[in-house]
Design a protein around this motif. Structure first.
Motif, PDB file in Angstrom:
ATOM      1  N   ALA A  48      -7.535   0.102  -4.170  1.00 32.91           N
ATOM      2  CA  ALA A  48      -7.431   0.451  -2.755  1.00 32.91           C
ATOM      3  C   ALA A  48      -8.656  -0.072  -2.011  1.00 32.91           C
ATOM      4  CB  ALA A  48      -7.328   1.967  -2.582  1.00 32.91           C
ATOM      5  N   GLY A  51      -6.807  -0.958   4.414  1.00 31.13           N
ATOM      6  CA  GLY A  51      -5.670  -1.783   4.798  1.00 31.13           C
ATOM      7  C   GLY A  51      -4.882  -2.380   3.652  1.00 31.13           C
ATOM      8  N   ARG A  52      -5.306  -2.131   2.409  1.00 27.79           N
ATOM      9  CA  ARG A  52      -4.613  -2.698   1.238  1.00 27.79           C
ATOM     10  C   ARG A  52      -4.639  -1.689   0.088  1.00 27.79           C
ATOM     11  NH1 ARG A  52      -3.212  -7.917   1.446  1.00 27.79           N
ATOM     12  NH2 ARG A  52      -4.089  -9.150   3.107  1.00 27.79           N
ATOM     13  N   VAL A  71      -2.720  -1.122  -3.864  1.00 28.27           N
ATOM     14  CA  VAL A  71      -1.835  -1.575  -4.938  1.00 28.27           C
ATOM     15  C   VAL A  71      -1.504  -0.364  -5.794  1.00 28.27           C
ATOM     16  CG1 VAL A  71      -1.608  -3.081  -6.952  1.00 28.27           C
ATOM     17  CG2 VAL A  71      -2.876  -3.876  -4.942  1.00 28.27           C
ATOM     18  N   ALA A 112       3.092   0.399   0.767  1.00 29.49           N
ATOM     19  CA  ALA A 112       2.965   0.068   2.190  1.00 29.49           C
ATOM     20  C   ALA A 112       2.424   1.248   2.991  1.00 29.49           C
ATOM     21  CB  ALA A 112       4.319  -0.379   2.747  1.00 29.49           C
ATOM     22  N   SER A 163      -1.183   2.009   2.241  1.00 29.16           N
ATOM     23  CA  SER A 163      -2.054   1.066   2.942  1.00 29.16           C
ATOM     24  C   SER A 163      -2.316   1.549   4.363  1.00 29.16           C
ATOM     25  CB  SER A 163      -1.417  -0.322   2.966  1.00 29.16           C
ATOM     26  OG  SER A 163      -1.327  -0.827   1.664  1.00 29.16           O
ATOM     27  N   SER A 178      -4.729   4.366   4.376  1.00 25.70           N
ATOM     28  CA  SER A 178      -6.123   3.962   4.156  1.00 25.70           C
ATOM     29  C   SER A 178      -6.864   3.652   5.455  1.00 25.70           C
ATOM     30  CB  SER A 178      -6.179   2.738   3.234  1.00 25.70           C
ATOM     31  OG  SER A 178      -5.807   1.550   3.919  1.00 25.70           O
ATOM     32  N   LYS A 202       2.077  -4.379  -4.029  1.00 27.66           N
ATOM     33  CA  LYS A 202       0.852  -4.733  -3.307  1.00 27.66           C
ATOM     34  C   LYS A 202       1.085  -4.521  -1.820  1.00 27.66           C
ATOM     35  CE  LYS A 202      -0.372  -8.100  -6.845  1.00 27.66           C
ATOM     36  NZ  LYS A 202      -0.782  -9.493  -7.119  1.00 27.66           N
ATOM     37  N   GLY A 203       0.539  -3.415  -1.320  1.00 27.62           N
ATOM     38  CA  GLY A 203       0.755  -3.041   0.068  1.00 27.62           C
ATOM     39  C   GLY A 203      -0.352  -3.537   0.983  1.00 27.62           C
ATOM     40  N   ARG A 204       0.030  -3.757   2.242  1.00 27.83           N
ATOM     41  CA  ARG A 204      -0.930  -4.189   3.253  1.00 27.83           C
ATOM     42  C   ARG A 204      -0.460  -3.697   4.622  1.00 27.83           C
ATOM     43  NH1 ARG A 204       2.606  -7.757   1.826  1.00 27.83           N
ATOM     44  NH2 ARG A 204       3.604  -9.157   3.308  1.00 27.83           N
ATOM     45  N   GLY A 238       3.505  -1.190   7.702  1.00 29.36           N
ATOM     46  CA  GLY A 238       2.965  -1.775   6.484  1.00 29.36           C
ATOM     47  C   GLY A 238       4.040  -2.561   5.757  1.00 29.36           C
ATOM     48  N   ALA A 279       4.907  -4.460   1.671  1.00 26.13           N
ATOM     49  CA  ALA A 279       4.513  -4.542   0.266  1.00 26.13           C
ATOM     50  C   ALA A 279       5.397  -5.560  -0.438  1.00 26.13           C
ATOM     51  CB  ALA A 279       4.649  -3.186  -0.420  1.00 26.13           C
TER      52      ALA A 279
END
Length: 144
Positions: A33, A36-37, A39, A68, A71, A74, A103-105, A116, A118
Motif C-alpha cells: 500500500a 493512491g495504490r 495491491v 480499487a 486505493s 488510502s 493492483k488498485g489505483r 478507483g 484495478a
C-alpha cells in the motif's frame, strides 16, 4: 502537496478491510500500500471455484473491488471511511492460479466520491496473467 501522514498507512488499511466478514472469509490480504495504490491478494480456494480449478468472475470482481476501493481509502483523511457505490468488471482472460493479485489505483480522488480501478491477475509461481479489470466508485464519509 498533501501531508501523507494524514492518510491511512498499510496496517490501517488492512485493519479497516479486515473488519469486513467477506474479506476474512476469502482470506484477502494487503500485499502493499502507498498513497493512491493498494495491491491485495486472494488465495485460491476450491470452495469458491467455478469452473473447477478457476476463479469465477465474481471472485475476480471482488478482488478488484477491494483493491480499487482500498486505493481510494488510502487517500481519505484519518477519521474518514469509504464504501463501494458501484463497480464494473470486465473479464480479459481465464482466472487461474494459486491466487489473484489485484493492483488498485485511484483515478479521481474527491471529497464525497472517488473513482478507483484495478487490474486483476491470476498468479502461479509468481507469474502474473491478466484476467480482469474493475472500475469502482466510492462514497467517502466522515466516521462519527
Amino acid at each position: 502537496m498533501e501531508d501523507v501522514s494524514e492518510h491511512l498507512d498499510r496496517d490501517e488499511i488492512e485493519a479497516f478491510i479486515g473488519r469486513l466478514a467477506f474479506v476474512r472469509e476469502y482470506a484477502i490480504r494487503v500485499a502493499s500500500a502507498a498513497p493512491g495504490r493498494v495491491v491485495i491478494e486472494l488465495p485460491f480456494d476450491d470452495r469458491y471455484s467455478g469452473p473447477p480449478g478457476q476463479f469465477p468472475a465474481s471472485m475476480v470482481g471482488t478482488a478488484g473491488d477491494v483493491a480499487a476501493v482500498s486505493s481510494c481509502l488510502s487517500l481519505v483523511p484519518r477519521g474518514w471511511a469509504v464504501a463501494t457505490l458501484d463497480f464494473t468488471i470486465k473479464m480479459t482472460g481465464v482466472a487461474k492460479g494459486d491466487k489473484l493479485r489485484a493492483k488498485g489505483r485511484v483515478l479521481q480522488a474527491g471529497r464525497t466520491n472517488s473513482v478507483g480501478a484495478a487490474d486483476i491477475y491470476g498468479v502461479s509461481a509468481d507469474r502474473e496473467t491478466l484476467c480482469g479489470t474493475v472500475l469502482a466508485t466510492t462514497r467517502n464519509f466522515q466516521i462519527k
